[in-house]
Design a protein around this motif. Structure first.
Motif, PDB file in Angstrom:
ATOM      1  N   ASN A  77     -17.553 -50.351  -2.462  1.00 35.15           N
ATOM      2  CA  ASN A  77     -16.265 -49.838  -1.991  1.00 35.15           C
ATOM      3  C   ASN A  77     -15.929 -48.505  -2.652  1.00 35.15           C
ATOM      4  N   GLU A  78     -16.284 -48.375  -3.921  1.00 39.37           N
ATOM      5  CA  GLU A  78     -16.060 -47.110  -4.613  1.00 39.37           C
ATOM      6  C   GLU A  78     -16.950 -46.012  -4.000  1.00 39.37           C
ATOM      7  N   HIS A  79     -18.184 -46.398  -3.647  1.00 39.44           N
ATOM      8  CA  HIS A  79     -19.091 -45.446  -2.979  1.00 39.44           C
ATOM      9  C   HIS A  79     -18.436 -44.952  -1.676  1.00 39.44           C
ATOM     10  N   ALA A  80     -17.859 -45.898  -0.933  1.00 32.50           N
ATOM     11  CA  ALA A  80     -17.179 -45.524   0.324  1.00 32.50           C
ATOM     12  C   ALA A  80     -16.048 -44.544   0.039  1.00 32.50           C
ATOM     13  N   ARG A  81     -15.251 -44.870  -0.975  1.00 32.09           N
ATOM     14  CA  ARG A  81     -14.112 -44.009  -1.312  1.00 32.09           C
ATOM     15  C   ARG A  81     -14.583 -42.596  -1.654  1.00 32.09           C
ATOM     16  N   ARG A  82     -15.656 -42.520  -2.440  1.00 33.55           N
ATOM     17  CA  ARG A  82     -16.161 -41.191  -2.836  1.00 33.55           C
ATOM     18  C   ARG A  82     -16.734 -40.425  -1.658  1.00 33.55           C
ATOM     19  N   CYS A  83     -17.162 -41.155  -0.629  1.00 33.64           N
ATOM     20  CA  CYS A  83     -17.670 -40.507   0.593  1.00 33.64           C
ATOM     21  C   CYS A  83     -16.529 -40.153   1.545  1.00 33.64           C
ATOM     22  N   GLY A  84     -15.306 -40.468   1.164  1.00 37.42           N
ATOM     23  CA  GLY A  84     -14.164 -40.210   2.046  1.00 37.42           C
ATOM     24  C   GLY A  84     -14.051 -41.243   3.152  1.00 37.42           C
ATOM     25  N   ALA A  85     -14.679 -42.417   2.954  1.00 39.85           N
ATOM     26  CA  ALA A  85     -14.635 -43.484   3.977  1.00 39.85           C
ATOM     27  C   ALA A  85     -13.698 -44.599   3.516  1.00 39.85           C
ATOM     28  N   ASP A  86     -13.435 -45.535   4.441  1.00 33.34           N
ATOM     29  CA  ASP A  86     -12.496 -46.625   4.150  1.00 33.34           C
ATOM     30  C   ASP A  86     -13.190 -47.897   3.692  1.00 33.34           C
ATOM     31  N   GLU A  87     -14.440 -48.050   4.083  1.00 34.64           N
ATOM     32  CA  GLU A  87     -15.124 -49.320   3.787  1.00 34.64           C
ATOM     33  C   GLU A  87     -16.630 -49.088   3.796  1.00 34.64           C
ATOM     34  N   ALA A  88     -17.332 -49.911   3.016  1.00 35.10           N
ATOM     35  CA  ALA A  88     -18.800 -49.849   2.983  1.00 35.10           C
ATOM     36  C   ALA A  88     -19.368 -51.019   3.774  1.00 35.10           C
ATOM     37  N   ILE A  89     -20.448 -50.749   4.505  1.00 35.51           N
ATOM     38  CA  ILE A  89     -21.135 -51.813   5.249  1.00 35.51           C
ATOM     39  C   ILE A  89     -22.419 -52.138   4.507  1.00 35.51           C
ATOM     40  N   PHE A  90     -22.595 -53.408   4.170  1.00 44.96           N
ATOM     41  CA  PHE A  90     -23.839 -53.829   3.520  1.00 44.96           C
ATOM     42  C   PHE A  90     -24.947 -53.979   4.571  1.00 44.96           C
ATOM     43  N   VAL A  91     -26.124 -53.436   4.222  1.00 50.14           N
ATOM     44  CA  VAL A  91     -27.298 -53.561   5.098  1.00 50.14           C
ATOM     45  C   VAL A  91     -28.414 -54.196   4.284  1.00 50.14           C
ATOM     46  N   ARG A  92     -28.958 -55.295   4.811  1.00 52.17           N
ATOM     47  CA  ARG A  92     -30.057 -55.990   4.125  1.00 52.17           C
ATOM     48  C   ARG A  92     -31.262 -56.052   5.063  1.00 52.17           C
ATOM     49  N   ASP A  93     -32.381 -55.536   4.619  1.00 53.78           N
ATOM     50  CA  ASP A  93     -33.619 -55.517   5.432  1.00 53.78           C
ATOM     51  C   ASP A  93     -33.366 -54.900   6.807  1.00 53.78           C
ATOM     52  N   GLY A  94     -32.530 -53.867   6.843  1.00 53.64           N
ATOM     53  CA  GLY A  94     -32.290 -53.159   8.110  1.00 53.64           C
ATOM     54  C   GLY A  94     -31.188 -53.777   8.965  1.00 53.64           C
ATOM     55  N   PHE A  95     -30.668 -54.949   8.527  1.00 52.63           N
ATOM     56  CA  PHE A  95     -29.629 -55.631   9.323  1.00 52.63           C
ATOM     57  C   PHE A  95     -28.274 -55.600   8.609  1.00 52.63           C
ATOM     58  N   VAL A  96     -27.230 -55.434   9.404  1.00 58.19           N
ATOM     59  CA  VAL A  96     -25.863 -55.425   8.872  1.00 58.19           C
ATOM     60  C   VAL A  96     -25.488 -56.858   8.485  1.00 58.19           C
ATOM     61  N   THR A  97     -25.002 -57.026   7.253  1.00 57.15           N
ATOM     62  CA  THR A  97     -24.491 -58.352   6.884  1.00 57.15           C
ATOM     63  C   THR A  97     -22.962 -58.358   7.066  1.00 57.15           C
ATOM     64  N   GLU A  98     -22.253 -57.614   6.198  1.00 58.32           N
ATOM     65  CA  GLU A  98     -20.789 -57.545   6.303  1.00 58.32           C
ATOM     66  C   GLU A  98     -20.296 -56.330   5.540  1.00 58.32           C
ATOM     67  N   GLY A  99     -18.976 -56.177   5.423  1.00 58.63           N
ATOM     68  CA  GLY A  99     -18.411 -55.089   4.644  1.00 58.63           C
ATOM     69  C   GLY A  99     -18.176 -55.531   3.201  1.00 58.63           C
ATOM     70  N   SER A 100     -17.723 -54.598   2.360  1.00 55.97           N
ATOM     71  CA  SER A 100     -17.501 -54.952   0.947  1.00 55.97           C
ATOM     72  C   SER A 100     -16.338 -55.941   0.820  1.00 55.97           C
ATOM     73  N   HIS A 101     -15.392 -55.897   1.753  1.00 54.90           N
ATOM     74  CA  HIS A 101     -14.327 -56.914   1.769  1.00 54.90           C
ATOM     75  C   HIS A 101     -13.863 -57.200   3.190  1.00 54.90           C
ATOM     76  N   THR A 102     -14.814 -57.075   4.121  1.00 57.78           N
ATOM     77  CA  THR A 102     -14.511 -57.285   5.542  1.00 57.78           C
ATOM     78  C   THR A 102     -15.745 -57.844   6.247  1.00 57.78           C
ATOM     79  N   ASN A 103     -15.563 -58.354   7.452  1.00 52.24           N
ATOM     80  CA  ASN A 103     -16.703 -58.679   8.319  1.00 52.24           C
ATOM     81  C   ASN A 103     -16.833 -57.579   9.378  1.00 52.24           C
ATOM     82  N   ILE A 104     -18.064 -57.352   9.809  1.00 50.27           N
ATOM     83  CA  ILE A 104     -18.365 -56.274  10.756  1.00 50.27           C
ATOM     84  C   ILE A 104     -18.986 -56.884  12.013  1.00 50.27           C
ATOM     85  N   HIS A 105     -18.565 -56.392  13.165  1.00 47.99           N
ATOM     86  CA  HIS A 105     -19.056 -56.912  14.450  1.00 47.99           C
ATOM     87  C   HIS A 105     -19.247 -55.729  15.391  1.00 47.99           C
ATOM     88  N   ILE A 106     -20.055 -55.919  16.429  1.00 49.36           N
ATOM     89  CA  ILE A 106     -20.142 -54.864  17.455  1.00 49.36           C
ATOM     90  C   ILE A 106     -19.931 -55.469  18.840  1.00 49.36           C
TER      91      ILE A 106
END
Ligand code: PDD
Length: 281
Positions: free
Chosen positions: A156-185
């Motif tokens: 989340n701090e990385h996101a903040r430093r990038c000027g973003a609101d949230e970080a998305i975790f990616v594991r083995d090329g796949f999206v898992t979730e956000g640092s404190h959120t769930n992500i969907h498409i």
């Protein structure tokens, strides 16, 4: 009103409350927590949060099992003491207060209950999110809402430093979730979301979203999607108890989504409607 803190029966101004150094939350993060939105003394989707809390306690073998009605009364008393229009209700239970040893303490110990109520402005639902992707370096117990959040904090701090609101975790090329959120498409009318396994927190908002989609005849596929899929998605959705259902405008500085606004708004409006109904706002 100032934020309220409550610890093992003592209630006060949060900024003046203290806890014992030997609380195992301090040494090990040995506990679990919940956070939900409240309007006055009503907490949104409280029974779902309590169910998940029981799952977390079980996952950590913490013997905290108060009568549910009595527990709700304690939470409600804290909300009443805070006297806020809108707030975040947070509670955590740690295993015990005991001298530092990794193994569970033996002898007479009891779990510690900590509650906070902090004022919160209701989110503006139209506000879009900027996200950044980051490697998911977390362990294999992400379904348990433990106090161990260092990878989430760093992301989340990385996101903040990038000027973003949230970080998305990616594991083995796949999206898992956000640092404190769930992500969907949304893609071609289908809502894709990571399955509820040990790699994500089973979000309460996520569960409500899926139920709403079923009622709106939006097909749901609980199937992990790739990082690349974020960029070709019709919409990228972010959900959490404190944010509700949000739309994403950019990922890693590239514009995303905005290609299925009708379906997105239908889903978000259904969520906001449910929230208003339950909270009577
Ligand atoms: N976060 N994933 C993670 C890792 C989370 O920490 C959260 C919640 C969610 C969304 O879950 P829910 O819809 O039940 O809020 C997903 C809370 C808000 C927090 O830590 O403050």
């Amino acid at each position: 009103m100032p934020a309220i803190g409550w610890y093992n029966g003592i209630c006060g101004n949060l900024s003046e409350m203290t806890i014992p150094m030997n609380d195992r939350a301090v040494y090990f993060g040995d506990g679990c927590y919940e956070a939900c939105l409240a309007v006055g003394t009503r907490a949104f989707a409280l029974s779902r949060h309590l169910d998940r809390f029981e799952h977390s306690l079980k996952g950590l073998s913490i013997p905290f099992c108060p009568d549910r009605d009595a527990f709700i009364r304690t939470l409600t008393d804290c909300l009443a003491a805070a006297n806020e229009t809108c707030s975040v209700l947070y509670w955590q239970v740690s295993r015990a207060t005991a001298q530092r040893t990794h193994a569970f303490p033996t002898g007479e110990t009891a779990p510690n209950l900590l509650i906070t109520v902090t004022p919160k402005k209701l989110a503006v639902p139209e506000q879009t999110m900027k996200l950044v992707t980051t490697e998911d370096i977390r362990y294999a117990m992400c379904d348990v809402k433990t106090l161990n959040l260092i990878p989430n904090v760093l992301a989340n701090e990385h996101a903040r430093r990038c000027g973003a609101d949230e970080a998305i975790f990616v594991r083995d090329g796949f999206v898992t979730e956000g640092s404190h959120t769930n992500i969907h498409i949304l893609k071609d009318g289908v809502l894709y979301t990571h399955p509820t396994d040990n790699r994500i927190l089973p979000g309460v908002t996520r569960a409500i979203l899926l139920e709403l989609c079923a009622g709106l005849s939006v097909r749901v596929s609980e199937q992990a999607f790739s990082k690349d899929a974020l960029f070709s998605a019709d919409e990228v959705l972010v959900t959490s108890s404190t944010l509700g259902v949000r739309r994403t405008a950019a990922v890693d500085g590239t514009a995303v989504g905005g290609r299925d606004p009708g379906r997105f708004l239908m889903i978000r409006n259904a969520y906001d409607h449910l929230f208003s109904e339950e909270m009577r706002v």
